[in-house]
Design an enzyme around this catalytic site. Sequence first.
Site, short mmCIF file in Angstrom:
data_model
loop_
_atom_site.label_atom_id
_atom_site.label_comp_id
_atom_site.label_asym_id
_atom_site.label_seq_id
_atom_site.Cartn_x
_atom_site.Cartn_y
_atom_site.Cartn_z
N GLY A 5 0.93 -1.26 -0.02
CA GLY A 5 -0.09 0.02 0.00
C GLY A 5 1.01 1.30 0.08
O GLY A 5 0.45 2.42 0.24
N GLY A 6 1.98 1.38 -0.47
CA GLY A 6 2.91 2.20 -0.55
C GLY A 6 2.74 3.34 -1.78
O GLY A 6 3.45 4.32 -1.82
N ASN A 7 1.47 3.10 -2.39
CA ASN A 7 1.01 3.99 -3.54
C ASN A 7 0.66 5.49 -3.11
O ASN A 7 0.37 6.36 -3.82
CB ASN A 7 0.42 3.37 -4.56
CG ASN A 7 -0.77 2.80 -3.96
OD1 ASN A 7 -1.00 2.22 -3.03
ND2 ASN A 7 -1.98 2.83 -4.66
N GLY A 22 -1.01 7.90 0.79
CA GLY A 22 -1.19 7.91 2.23
C GLY A 22 0.33 7.60 3.04
O GLY A 22 1.43 8.07 2.48
N ILE A 23 -0.27 6.99 4.20
CA ILE A 23 1.13 6.64 4.84
C ILE A 23 2.02 5.93 4.52
O ILE A 23 2.97 6.02 4.54
CB ILE A 23 0.33 5.95 6.22
CG1 ILE A 23 -0.56 6.89 7.20
CG2 ILE A 23 1.41 5.45 7.32
CD1 ILE A 23 -1.29 6.22 8.27
N ASP A 78 -2.60 -7.25 -5.01
CA ASP A 78 -3.81 -7.14 -4.20
C ASP A 78 -3.34 -8.25 -2.96
O ASP A 78 -3.25 -9.40 -3.14
CB ASP A 78 -5.02 -7.64 -4.69
CG ASP A 78 -6.25 -7.42 -3.86
OD1 ASP A 78 -5.99 -7.66 -2.52
OD2 ASP A 78 -7.29 -7.13 -4.34
N TYR A 113 -12.56 -3.41 12.00
CA TYR A 113 -11.24 -2.81 11.86
C TYR A 113 -10.47 -3.17 13.12
O TYR A 113 -9.20 -3.38 13.25
CB TYR A 113 -11.38 -1.35 11.69
CG TYR A 113 -10.32 -0.56 11.38
CD1 TYR A 113 -9.57 -0.74 10.19
CD2 TYR A 113 -9.78 0.43 12.32
CE1 TYR A 113 -8.31 0.31 9.84
CE2 TYR A 113 -8.66 1.35 12.18
CZ TYR A 113 -7.98 0.86 10.88
OH TYR A 113 -6.38 1.75 10.70
N ALA A 114 -10.84 -2.92 14.24
CA ALA A 114 -10.33 -2.93 15.58
C ALA A 114 -9.99 -4.22 16.00
O ALA A 114 -8.70 -4.54 16.51
CB ALA A 114 -11.09 -2.39 16.87
N ALA A 115 -10.84 -5.35 15.41
CA ALA A 115 -10.26 -6.52 15.86
C ALA A 115 -9.29 -7.05 14.69
O ALA A 115 -8.19 -7.76 15.26
CB ALA A 115 -11.62 -7.61 15.56
N1 LIG Z 1 -5.14 7.45 8.41
C1 LIG Z 1 -5.31 7.07 9.73
O1 LIG Z 1 -5.73 7.87 10.57
C2 LIG Z 1 -4.75 5.82 10.30
C3 LIG Z 1 -4.52 5.50 11.41
C4 LIG Z 1 -4.16 4.51 11.97
C5 LIG Z 1 -3.73 3.46 11.42
N2 LIG Z 1 -3.89 3.48 9.97
C6 LIG Z 1 -3.48 2.35 9.21
O2 LIG Z 1 -2.44 2.96 8.05
C7 LIG Z 1 -2.38 2.05 6.90
C8 LIG Z 1 -2.35 3.17 5.97
O3 LIG Z 1 -3.63 3.95 5.92
P1 LIG Z 1 -3.79 5.24 5.22
O4 LIG Z 1 -4.46 6.19 5.90
O5 LIG Z 1 -2.60 5.78 4.30
O6 LIG Z 1 -4.90 4.61 4.07
P2 LIG Z 1 -5.34 4.85 2.60
O7 LIG Z 1 -4.75 6.36 2.20
O8 LIG Z 1 -6.76 4.56 2.51
O9 LIG Z 1 -4.46 3.64 1.89
C9 LIG Z 1 -4.81 2.47 1.99
C10 LIG Z 1 -3.56 1.67 1.35
O10 LIG Z 1 -3.86 0.39 1.47
C11 LIG Z 1 -3.58 -0.18 0.15
N3 LIG Z 1 -4.58 -1.18 0.12
C12 LIG Z 1 -5.83 -1.49 0.82
N4 LIG Z 1 -6.33 -2.67 0.57
C13 LIG Z 1 -5.45 -3.50 -0.11
C14 LIG Z 1 -5.34 -4.81 -0.88
N5 LIG Z 1 -6.12 -5.54 -0.51
N6 LIG Z 1 -4.15 -5.31 -1.26
C15 LIG Z 1 -3.06 -4.31 -1.57
N7 LIG Z 1 -3.14 -3.21 -0.87
C16 LIG Z 1 -4.37 -2.41 -0.34
C17 LIG Z 1 -4.47 0.92 -0.72
O11 LIG Z 1 -3.91 0.66 -2.02
P3 LIG Z 1 -5.15 1.02 -3.27
O12 LIG Z 1 -4.67 2.40 -3.56
O13 LIG Z 1 -4.96 0.03 -4.51
O14 LIG Z 1 -6.48 1.27 -2.64
C18 LIG Z 1 -3.67 2.05 -0.34
O15 LIG Z 1 -2.34 2.25 -0.75
C19 LIG Z 1 -3.56 1.13 7.06
O16 LIG Z 1 -3.30 0.02 7.38
C20 LIG Z 1 -4.40 1.76 8.17
O17 LIG Z 1 -5.35 1.17 8.96
C21 LIG Z 1 -4.34 4.70 9.39
#
Ligand SMILES: NC(=O)c1ccc[n+]([C@@H]2O[C@H](COP(=O)([O-])OP(=O)(O)OC[C@H]3O[C@@H](n4cnc5c(N)ncnc54)[C@H](OP(=O)(O)O)[C@@H]3O)[C@@H](O)[C@H]2O)c1
Length: 234
Positions: free
Chosen positions: A9-11, A13-14, A48, A140-142
């Site tokens: 998921g490096g494309n 967000g985080i 995926d 999600y929490a689980a």
């Molecule tokens: N944002 C927050 O406040 C927050 C807080 C705590 C923890 N987190 C965790 O941090 C991580 C990144 O979150 P984010 O906020 O950056 O979320 P985001 O912007 O929604 O990005 C999610 C990333 O996960 C990828 N992804 C989702 N399902 C996938 C799958 N089946 N196979 C491969 N890639 C998949 C997405 O790819 P696509 O671009 O292809 O969809 C995207 O790159 C997550 O695990 C999230 O639960 C986030």
Amino acid sequence: MSRSVLVTGGNRGIGLAIAHAFAEAGDKVAITYRSGEPPAGFLAVKCDITDSEQVEQAYKEIEEKHGAVEVLVANAGVTRDQLLLRMSEEDFTSVVETNLTGTFRVVKRASKGMLRARKGRVVLISSVVGLMGSPGQANYAASKAGLVGFARSLARELGSRNITVNVVAPGFVDTDMTRVLTDEQRAGIVGNVPLGRYAQPEEIAASVRFLASEDAAYITGAVIPVDGGMGMGH
Ligand SMILES: NC(=O)c1ccc[n+]([C@@H]2O[C@H](COP(=O)([O-])OP(=O)(O)OC[C@H]3O[C@@H](n4cnc5c(N)ncnc54)[C@H](OP(=O)(O)O)[C@@H]3O)[C@@H](O)[C@H]2O)c1
């Protein structure tokens, strides 16, 4: 330092901030993406994480181009929020399938090369929500709490091979995932954060890079909160 690093998921967000942090330090960084145009500057592999075959193909491509993965950041994750009585079985299982089982798939595959090399770093991205709970996010929490037990088991299993396994538990971070919240919801969340603001993705990335660095060689099985104080005591 030029290690082979994979960020799922490096494309965006985080994950993208984490990928930049490693690339800036001189590492060879591979990222996964599912669709569209991935960001430039990385080895982008289509994958995926719910599909074992795609995970295998992605690793083969990375191994050919960058060598075996030495640092894995399992970051890919999804939310599908719903109150319990309205939460379908599909809402529950699909989130667990991505966040927990998907992480199992990528970690298991990475461990092969790490065991052979007798070294490796694994960082899992959990969430403050996995430790505190959150109404409407039982699925999600689980899944995120599950990552803690998973990581700690692996820390015990793989420690003798010089492989560390740690968890970063971010609080609320400014990304697509949280941009869907209403202003009222955002204000409510920020009211519970001692530092009084959301995190920037780069602030999560800094902790991840630390856990993968030499300075963190003696840290394993840890859960590092990067949450502005929101989850203190959990
Ligand atoms: N944002 C927050 O406040 C927050 C807080 C705590 C923890 N987190 C965790 O941090 C991580 C990144 O979150 P984010 O906020 O950056 O979320 P985001 O912007 O929604 O990005 C999610 C990333 O996960 C990828 N992804 C989702 N399902 C996938 C799958 N089946 N196979 C491969 N890639 C998949 C997405 O790819 P696509 O671009 O292809 O969809 C995207 O790159 C997550 O695990 C999230 O639960 C986030």
